[in-house]
Design a protein around this motif. Structure first.
Motif, PDB file in Angstrom:
ATOM      1  N   TRP A   1       0.828  -1.062   0.049  1.00 32.60           N
ATOM      2  CA  TRP A   1      -0.061   0.080  -0.133  1.00 32.60           C
ATOM      3  C   TRP A   1       0.767   1.137  -0.033  1.00 32.60           C
ATOM      4  O   TRP A   1       0.584   2.332  -0.630  1.00 32.60           O
ATOM      5  N   LYS A   2       1.855   1.054   0.809  1.00 26.23           N
ATOM      6  CA  LYS A   2       2.876   2.314   0.903  1.00 26.23           C
ATOM      7  C   LYS A   2       3.440   2.826  -0.500  1.00 26.23           C
ATOM      8  O   LYS A   2       3.360   3.720  -0.800  1.00 26.23           O
ATOM      9  N   ASP A   3       3.824   1.885  -1.113  1.00 30.22           N
ATOM     10  CA  ASP A   3       4.447   2.178  -2.550  1.00 30.22           C
ATOM     11  C   ASP A   3       3.392   2.411  -3.411  1.00 30.22           C
ATOM     12  O   ASP A   3       3.508   2.973  -4.396  1.00 30.22           O
ATOM     13  N   ALA A   4       2.137   1.723  -3.323  1.00 27.91           N
ATOM     14  CA  ALA A   4       1.125   2.017  -4.168  1.00 27.91           C
ATOM     15  C   ALA A   4       0.724   3.723  -4.245  1.00 27.91           C
ATOM     16  O   ALA A   4       0.410   4.346  -5.145  1.00 27.91           O
ATOM     17  N   MET A   5       0.977   4.097  -2.941  1.00 27.87           N
ATOM     18  CA  MET A   5       0.733   5.469  -2.849  1.00 27.87           C
ATOM     19  C   MET A   5       1.611   6.557  -3.617  1.00 27.87           C
ATOM     20  O   MET A   5       1.613   7.415  -4.073  1.00 27.87           O
TER      21      MET A   5
ATOM     22  N   TRP B   1      -5.015  -1.571  -4.273  1.00 26.72           N
ATOM     23  CA  TRP B   1      -5.051  -0.874  -3.285  1.00 26.72           C
ATOM     24  C   TRP B   1      -5.788   0.444  -3.402  1.00 26.72           C
ATOM     25  O   TRP B   1      -6.010   1.090  -4.876  1.00 26.72           O
ATOM     26  N   VAL B   2      -6.672   0.975  -2.498  1.00 34.82           N
ATOM     27  CA  VAL B   2      -7.563   2.202  -2.738  1.00 34.82           C
ATOM     28  C   VAL B   2      -7.071   2.848  -1.565  1.00 34.82           C
ATOM     29  O   VAL B   2      -6.509   2.404  -0.647  1.00 34.82           O
ATOM     30  N   GLY B   3      -7.495   4.247  -1.584  1.00 35.02           N
ATOM     31  CA  GLY B   3      -6.822   5.200  -0.519  1.00 35.02           C
ATOM     32  C   GLY B   3      -7.743   5.232   0.705  1.00 35.02           C
ATOM     33  O   GLY B   3      -8.210   6.290   1.053  1.00 35.02           O
ATOM     34  N   ALA B   4      -8.009   4.244   1.636  1.00 36.65           N
ATOM     35  CA  ALA B   4      -8.474   4.219   2.868  1.00 36.65           C
ATOM     36  C   ALA B   4      -7.662   3.684   3.784  1.00 36.65           C
ATOM     37  O   ALA B   4      -6.706   2.615   3.630  1.00 36.65           O
ATOM     38  N   ARG B   5      -7.711   4.137   5.001  1.00 38.16           N
ATOM     39  CA  ARG B   5      -6.819   3.777   6.206  1.00 38.16           C
ATOM     40  C   ARG B   5      -7.745   3.515   7.405  1.00 38.16           C
ATOM     41  O   ARG B   5      -8.845   4.274   7.790  1.00 38.16           O
ATOM     42  N   LYS B   6      -7.335   2.944   8.471  1.00 36.16           N
ATOM     43  CA  LYS B   6      -7.975   2.933   9.539  1.00 36.16           C
ATOM     44  C   LYS B   6      -7.143   3.508  10.779  1.00 36.16           C
ATOM     45  O   LYS B   6      -5.941   3.037  11.034  1.00 36.16           O
ATOM     46  N   LEU B   7      -7.758   4.268  11.121  1.00 36.91           N
ATOM     47  CA  LEU B   7      -7.226   5.309  12.330  1.00 36.91           C
ATOM     48  C   LEU B   7      -8.200   4.586  13.802  1.00 36.91           C
ATOM     49  O   LEU B   7      -7.726   3.533  13.898  1.00 36.91           O
TER      50      LEU B   7
ATOM     51  N   THR C   1       2.007  -2.005   4.598  1.00 37.63           N
ATOM     52  CA  THR C   1       3.538  -1.635   4.404  1.00 37.63           C
ATOM     53  C   THR C   1       4.271  -2.725   4.750  1.00 37.63           C
ATOM     54  O   THR C   1       5.584  -2.945   4.788  1.00 37.63           O
ATOM     55  N   THR C   2       3.844  -4.342   4.422  1.00 38.43           N
ATOM     56  CA  THR C   2       4.627  -5.564   4.478  1.00 38.43           C
ATOM     57  C   THR C   2       4.058  -6.269   3.206  1.00 38.43           C
ATOM     58  O   THR C   2       2.887  -6.321   2.941  1.00 38.43           O
ATOM     59  N   VAL C   3       4.947  -7.065   2.734  1.00 37.35           N
ATOM     60  CA  VAL C   3       4.636  -7.868   1.642  1.00 37.35           C
ATOM     61  C   VAL C   3       4.876  -9.501   2.019  1.00 37.35           C
ATOM     62  O   VAL C   3       5.998  -9.844   2.109  1.00 37.35           O
ATOM     63  N   ASP C   4       3.843 -10.206   2.243  1.00 36.32           N
ATOM     64  CA  ASP C   4       4.118 -11.706   2.741  1.00 36.32           C
ATOM     65  C   ASP C   4       3.734 -12.462   1.462  1.00 36.32           C
ATOM     66  O   ASP C   4       2.468 -12.858   1.386  1.00 36.32           O
TER      67      ASP C   4
ATOM     68  N   HIS D   1       1.852 -16.110   2.029  1.00 36.71           N
ATOM     69  CA  HIS D   1       0.399 -16.003   2.558  1.00 36.71           C
ATOM     70  C   HIS D   1      -0.338 -15.549   1.518  1.00 36.71           C
ATOM     71  O   HIS D   1      -0.192 -14.496   0.999  1.00 36.71           O
ATOM     72  N   GLU D   2      -1.402 -16.433   0.813  1.00 38.27           N
ATOM     73  CA  GLU D   2      -2.143 -16.040  -0.140  1.00 38.27           C
ATOM     74  C   GLU D   2      -2.951 -14.777   0.093  1.00 38.27           C
ATOM     75  O   GLU D   2      -2.792 -13.868  -0.983  1.00 38.27           O
ATOM     76  N   ASP D   3      -3.434 -14.503   1.166  1.00 40.14           N
ATOM     77  CA  ASP D   3      -4.044 -13.255   1.529  1.00 40.14           C
ATOM     78  C   ASP D   3      -3.332 -11.993   1.704  1.00 40.14           C
ATOM     79  O   ASP D   3      -3.779 -10.812   1.621  1.00 40.14           O
ATOM     80  N   ARG D   4      -1.953 -12.294   1.913  1.00 38.01           N
ATOM     81  CA  ARG D   4      -0.996 -11.117   2.014  1.00 38.01           C
ATOM     82  C   ARG D   4      -0.145 -10.710   0.980  1.00 38.01           C
ATOM     83  O   ARG D   4       0.600  -9.893   0.987  1.00 38.01           O
ATOM     84  N   LYS D   5      -0.713 -11.355  -0.312  1.00 37.80           N
ATOM     85  CA  LYS D   5       0.336 -10.957  -1.286  1.00 37.80           C
ATOM     86  C   LYS D   5      -0.124  -9.678  -1.953  1.00 37.80           C
ATOM     87  O   LYS D   5      -1.206  -9.174  -1.627  1.00 37.80           O
ATOM     88  N   PRO D   6       0.817  -8.905  -2.573  1.00 39.18           N
ATOM     89  CA  PRO D   6       0.580  -7.306  -3.021  1.00 39.18           C
ATOM     90  C   PRO D   6      -0.369  -7.390  -4.215  1.00 39.18           C
ATOM     91  O   PRO D   6      -0.654  -8.340  -4.665  1.00 39.18           O
ATOM     92  N   ALA D   7      -0.930  -6.200  -4.001  1.00 37.23           N
ATOM     93  CA  ALA D   7      -1.818  -5.704  -5.028  1.00 37.23           C
ATOM     94  C   ALA D   7      -1.321  -4.686  -5.785  1.00 37.23           C
ATOM     95  O   ALA D   7      -0.098  -4.151  -5.798  1.00 37.23           O
ATOM     96  N   ALA D   8      -2.263  -4.321  -6.681  1.00 39.50           N
ATOM     97  CA  ALA D   8      -1.755  -2.903  -7.676  1.00 39.50           C
ATOM     98  C   ALA D   8      -2.587  -1.711  -7.282  1.00 39.50           C
ATOM     99  O   ALA D   8      -3.441  -1.914  -6.540  1.00 39.50           O
ATOM    100  N   ALA D   9      -1.827  -0.711  -7.820  1.00 37.62           N
ATOM    101  CA  ALA D   9      -2.508   0.872  -7.502  1.00 37.62           C
ATOM    102  C   ALA D   9      -3.536   1.028  -8.291  1.00 37.62           C
ATOM    103  O   ALA D   9      -3.517   0.625  -9.611  1.00 37.62           O
ATOM    104  N   VAL D  10      -4.356   1.446  -8.089  1.00 35.65           N
ATOM    105  CA  VAL D  10      -5.388   2.349  -8.720  1.00 35.65           C
ATOM    106  C   VAL D  10      -5.556   3.611  -8.310  1.00 35.65           C
ATOM    107  O   VAL D  10      -5.993   4.089  -7.188  1.00 35.65           O
ATOM    108  N   CYS D  11      -5.241   4.545  -9.072  1.00 38.71           N
ATOM    109  CA  CYS D  11      -5.286   6.186  -8.826  1.00 38.71           C
ATOM    110  C   CYS D  11      -6.150   6.713  -9.423  1.00 38.71           C
ATOM    111  O   CYS D  11      -6.833   6.436 -10.334  1.00 38.71           O
ATOM    112  N   GLN D  12      -6.529   7.955  -8.952  1.00 40.06           N
ATOM    113  CA  GLN D  12      -7.669   9.017  -9.442  1.00 40.06           C
ATOM    114  C   GLN D  12      -7.057  10.426  -9.507  1.00 40.06           C
ATOM    115  O   GLN D  12      -6.093  10.703  -8.885  1.00 40.06           O
ATOM    116  N   PHE D  13      -7.508  10.868 -10.782  1.00 40.32           N
ATOM    117  CA  PHE D  13      -7.296  12.170 -11.133  1.00 40.32           C
ATOM    118  C   PHE D  13      -8.656  12.909 -11.178  1.00 40.32           C
ATOM    119  O   PHE D  13      -9.346  12.797 -12.078  1.00 40.32           O
TER     120      PHE D  13
END
Length: 305
Positions: A46-50, A84-90, A138-141, A144-156
């Protein structure tokens, strides 16, 4: 009209139609409702997708409602792991740079599950038909199938859309007359440091804001009150007493008399601020390093034609 000529005209019209539609979105993006969206094939965390979106003067996608999500799903077919999309949990889930929590969700079955703790970012998984999944961003595992990285989708998505490098210091952006973007900076700094931050810290180089007329003044006062950060703010006006007889903006234009508070400038300072106790009209203030204020940056949006 001969058939070959008619065919040529149809092809030519189709060419211009396609290219006109494509030109609505920068960098090969696709139009989804009111946003230009671009997907990337590179898988990452997610961090690198940003960072990928930031390098394109864009942000990770925010999904406003179910209708937008349904239209979006029809366009996302490049990557078969997820996006990855632009949401975070605080304490709650927030879209990037939003001030209010997300009020609707499209979670996949059993989600969010916070496996192992720390799953505080969001992706849309292909195997869940692009429903939402909470994930460690921020980690790539790869084991683990569910922890494999995703791709970025960006908006303009129009004025003031570009991401800031230090988002935690900034109240969300506002645009004025579709020309200028303003940033309210919550941190307190002296005037010179504030100008350096406006010029060098953010994606778009800018400068301390100027107020040329009462319309701009009214806009910024409403912006400040809505933000909840009711304080004094540095602006980009100053008085070079050795060379000038009056206050000027950093652009060189003279500060208008109609935006000064009553009996100001009083001559007790050579920098300009928006002063809360004077109805957010202008006041002259010392530029000493010990005089620290919040401040407002201004820049022109690079996505506008």
């Amino acid at each position: 009209m001969p058939r070959l000529t008619l065919l040529y005209v149809v092809i030519l019209m189709t060419y211009f139609y396609i290219n006109e539609a494509a030109s609505d979105c920068p960098h090969g993006g696709k139009k989804v409702k009111n946003k230009c969206v671009r997907e990337f094939s590179e898988v990452t965390d997610w961090k690198d997708a940003m960072k990928i979106c930031e390098s394109e003067n864009a942000t990770l996608l925010t999904v406003g409602d179910l209708g937008f999500l349904q239209d979006l799903n029809d366009t996302l077919r490049l990557n078969h792991k997820g996006y990855w999309v632009g949401a975070r949990k605080l304490k709650s889930w927030f879209w990037f740079n939003a001030t209010k929590p997300i009020t609707w969700f499209k979670w996949g079955p059993g989600e969010p599950n916070d496996i192992g703790g720390g799953e505080n970012t969001l992706n849309m998984m292909h195997k869940l038909n692009y429903s939402w999944n909470d994930e460690k961003g921020t980690t790539v595992d790869t084991d683990h199938e569910d922890r494999k990285p995703a791709a970025a989708v960006c908006q303009f998505d129009g004025p003031c859309s570009s991401q800031l490098k230090y988002e935690n210091t900034v109240y969300p952006r506002k645009t004025f007359q579709n020309k200028t973007c303003f940033l309210l900076i919550k941190g307190n700094n002296d005037w010179n440091t504030s100008q350096n931050m406006c010029q060098n810290t953010f994606v778009h180089p800018g400068y301390l804001a100027r107020i040329d007329d009462l319309e701009t003044h009214e806009f910024l006062v409403k912006f400040i009150k809505k933000s909840g950060y009711k304080a004094n703010y540095w602006l980009g006006g100053w008085w070079n007493k050795e060379k000038e007889s009056t206050f000027r903006w950093l652009s060189g234009a003279q500060v208008s008399t109609e935006v000064w508070a009553n009996n100001e400038p009083s001559g007790d300072g050579n920098c300009v601020e928006l002063y809360k106790d004077l109805g957010y009209y202008l006041n002259d203030q010392k530029c000493d390093p010990s005089d620290r204020r919040k401040f407002i940056c201004e820049y022109y949006d690079l996505h506008q034609n």
